[in-house]
Design an enzyme around this catalytic site. Structure first.
Site, PDB file in Angstrom:
ATOM      1  CG  ASP A  62      54.768  80.385   7.713  1.00  0.00           C
ATOM      2  OD1 ASP A  62      55.208  80.619   6.570  1.00  0.00           O
ATOM      3  OD2 ASP A  62      54.258  81.251   8.438  1.00  0.00           O
ATOM      4  CB  THR A  95      59.620  84.203   6.605  1.00  0.00           C
ATOM      5  OG1 THR A  95      59.047  82.890   6.519  1.00  0.00           O
ATOM      6  CG2 THR A  95      58.540  85.214   6.284  1.00  0.00           C
ATOM      7  CB  THR A  96      62.598  79.817   6.177  1.00  0.00           C
ATOM      8  OG1 THR A  96      61.348  79.554   6.813  1.00  0.00           O
ATOM      9  CG2 THR A  96      63.657  78.909   6.760  1.00  0.00           C
ATOM     10  CG  ASP A 388      53.211  81.714   3.312  1.00  0.00           C
ATOM     11  OD1 ASP A 388      52.861  82.784   3.848  1.00  0.00           O
ATOM     12  OD2 ASP A 388      53.919  80.860   3.897  1.00  0.00           O
TER      13      ASP A 388
END
Length: 549
Positions: A62, A95-96, A388
């Protein structure tokens, strides 16, 4: 100069990096952060093992968890971490992708700066591209209804794929969608509002993830304070208490001198009477069950058990807040003001095998996802993946728009940006094209992380989109280009818009800096020697990021 002597305006320990050196420094630091999480992207992404200073181990892929846990000691790098945190807060996932796009934007911007294109022109071009890209995301997006269970399950499964929740994603995606639908209400204007405050997650170890359950109401992982207390009530009067059922202590240090055993006994009798009064107040309110956030004295436990009242002590603050929602009850902070109106009605049952209490209100005001995992590390990563998935499904229900995954939307938007660049005058046109190239990083990295040829697949993807297939994306399991929306790889449009906006704004913020003035070394804490080139610590000057770049 002053009378032939140089004027010194900065301290001896101060450091200053200017112009091109400052830009190179900032871009290198930001790219280092972005590249450190790039290998975690996608279904075939790898995990990171993070060991903190206390020796606690976190195993995850994550993006925001990795960046928050890493010991980052560089002001520019921390700005990129904020991109991940903003993406997590606003969209719950992606997010990545957001951080990777930000890093690639800066890499492409560096090439433009080396061609003597002014940073202002690059920033303006990035702003134009970001705005146009988000408009195109909205145009490409497919509407989805809140009751379209199949599409919502695809969104949940796409979010889980590549994370700890993937092994049982069919079961877990169904639980997530049902949970979101249970806490979704329709607003007066017809829009759907998802109240995640009414959804709680509890984790347990020792069983497989496929045995996870969705329960109506709250789950409290506590034991009764006394063995003789009843544990099951079909229609209980429940009191939520944030006051200790203990002898009240003086606010200041006091000492009591006794001259005889009788005086001591009177003192003890006084304490016992005080506890008796507190229990009587609870009895008079009509409460059958007490969830107390603080302690309960041993003698008070005995009195409560004799009255047939179930009491639970040291209930977590988060559990108390959730019980308040589930039961539509008030949390009482003073027993002296307690009345029957403060007591809520609900059912309380005890699962002796799981050692859990199940609490339901008269009207369904909340739901609990009970997640199982074989070990603590497994269940922690499972919880991150489920969180998520909950966020993206909730966003999809509220926003009502979905997109094809597998890099399809990035290639489509990049193609449209290149067409748009022809209408942009000046050097900003090059920045718009650089923005398009940066978006295509996502399918490239998806392919690389799956061990596939990224160049060939990107060529195939571009060809498919040029021929009009806007949903053509990469299936990393087969290595083929296909309609990812039909294949069930579905993302939420809001998360993609947020990722593009956050990445562009972070890149522009870094590019706008041409002078760095530091009171000491250029790290945010510690000395240059502390980090070393192998990890994320230190980062004083240009070092410290070596292991991640």
């Amino acid at each position: 100069m002053q009378q032939g002597q140089p004027m010194i305006i900065m301290g001896d320990d101060a450091q200053r990096v200017k112009d091109k050196d400052a830009q190179e420094y900032n871009i290198s630091a930001a790219r280092g952060v972005a590249e450190s999480v790039r290998s975690t992207l996608g279904p075939k992404g790898m995990d990171k093992m993070l060991v903190d200073s206390m020796g606690d181990v976190t195993i995850t892929n994550d993006g925001v968890t990795i960046l928050q846990t890493m010991d980052i000691d560089n002001p520019t790098a921390e700005m990129i971490v904020e991109v991940a945190e903003t993406q997590e807060d606003e969209a719950g996932d992606g997010t990545t992708s957001a951080v990777a796009i930000a890093g690639e934007l800066l890499k492409n911007a560096e090439d433009l700066l080396e061609q003597d294109i002014h940073p202002t022109a690059v920033i303006k071009g990035f702003n134009l591209a970001s705005e146009y890209a988000r408009e195109q995301v909205d145009e490409v997006a497919t509407p989805v209804d809140a009751d379209d269970t199949e599409t919502l399950k695809n969104v949940a499964e796409t979010s889980m794929t590549g994370k700890g929740a993937e092994l049982e994603k069919d079961v877990l995606a169904d639980l997530v969608v049902r949970a979101i639908q249970e806490v979704t209400v329709e607003a007066e204007d017809g829009s759907n509002v998802v109240d995640l405050a009414n959804l709680n997650i509890e984790t347990r170890t020792g069983r497989s993830a496929g045995e996870s359950r969705l329960l109506s109401g709250a789950v409290v992982d506590k034991d009764p304070v006394h063995d003789d207390m009843p544990t099951d009530f079909e229609e209980a009067s429940v009191l939520l208490l944030n006051e200790a059922i203990e002898v009240e202590e003086a606010d200041v240090d006091t000492s009591v001198n006794v001259d005889s055993p009788d005086q001591l006994q009177k003192f003890l009798d006084q304490e016992e009477e005080q506890l008796r009064e507190k229990v009587d107040q609870i009895v008079e309110s009509g409460a059958d069950v007490v969830f107390c956030q603080k302690g309960i004295d041993d003698l008070a436990q005995h009195y409560l058990a004799k009255e047939g009242i179930l009491a639970v002590r040291r209930t977590k603050k988060s559990d108390m807040k959730f019980l308040k929602n589930v039961l539509d009850a008030a949390i009482v902070t003073d027993l002296d003001s307690l009345s029957s109106e403060d007591v809520a009605v609900g059912s309380v049952t005890r699962d002796a095998d799981e050692e859990l209490f199940y609490v339901e209100g008269e009207d369904p005001h909340g739901a609990t996802l009970l997640l199982y995992g074989s070990t603590e590390h497994v269940v922690d990563e499972l919880e991150r993946g489920i969180n998520d998935a909950i966020d993206v499904v909730a966003t999809t229900v509220s926003d009502g728009r979905t997109l094809p995954g597998g890099g399809a939307i990035e290639v489509e938007i990049a193609s449209r940006l290149r067409d748009y660049a022809d209408s942009v005058s000046g050097r900003e046109q090059l920045a718009v094209e650089a923005f398009a190239d940066a978006l295509e990083l996502i399918p490239r990295v998806l392919a690389e992380n799956a061990g596939l040829d990224s160049i060939d697949l990107l060529v195939d993807l571009r060809a498919a989109h040029e021929s009009g297939d806007a949903n053509a994306g990469l299936n990393v399991f087969t290595g083929e280009v296909e309609d990812t929306f039909e294949a069930g790889v579905v993302e939420t449009a809001h998360a993609k818009e947020q990722a593009i906006a956050s990445a562009a704004e972070a890149a522009n913020l870094v590019l706008k800096i041409d002078d760095i003035i530091a009171a000491g070394d250029l790290s945010t804490s510690g000395d240059d020697d502390e980090g070393g080139a192998g990890g994320m610590g230190g980062m004083g000057g240009m070092g410290g990021m070596g292991g991640a770049m």
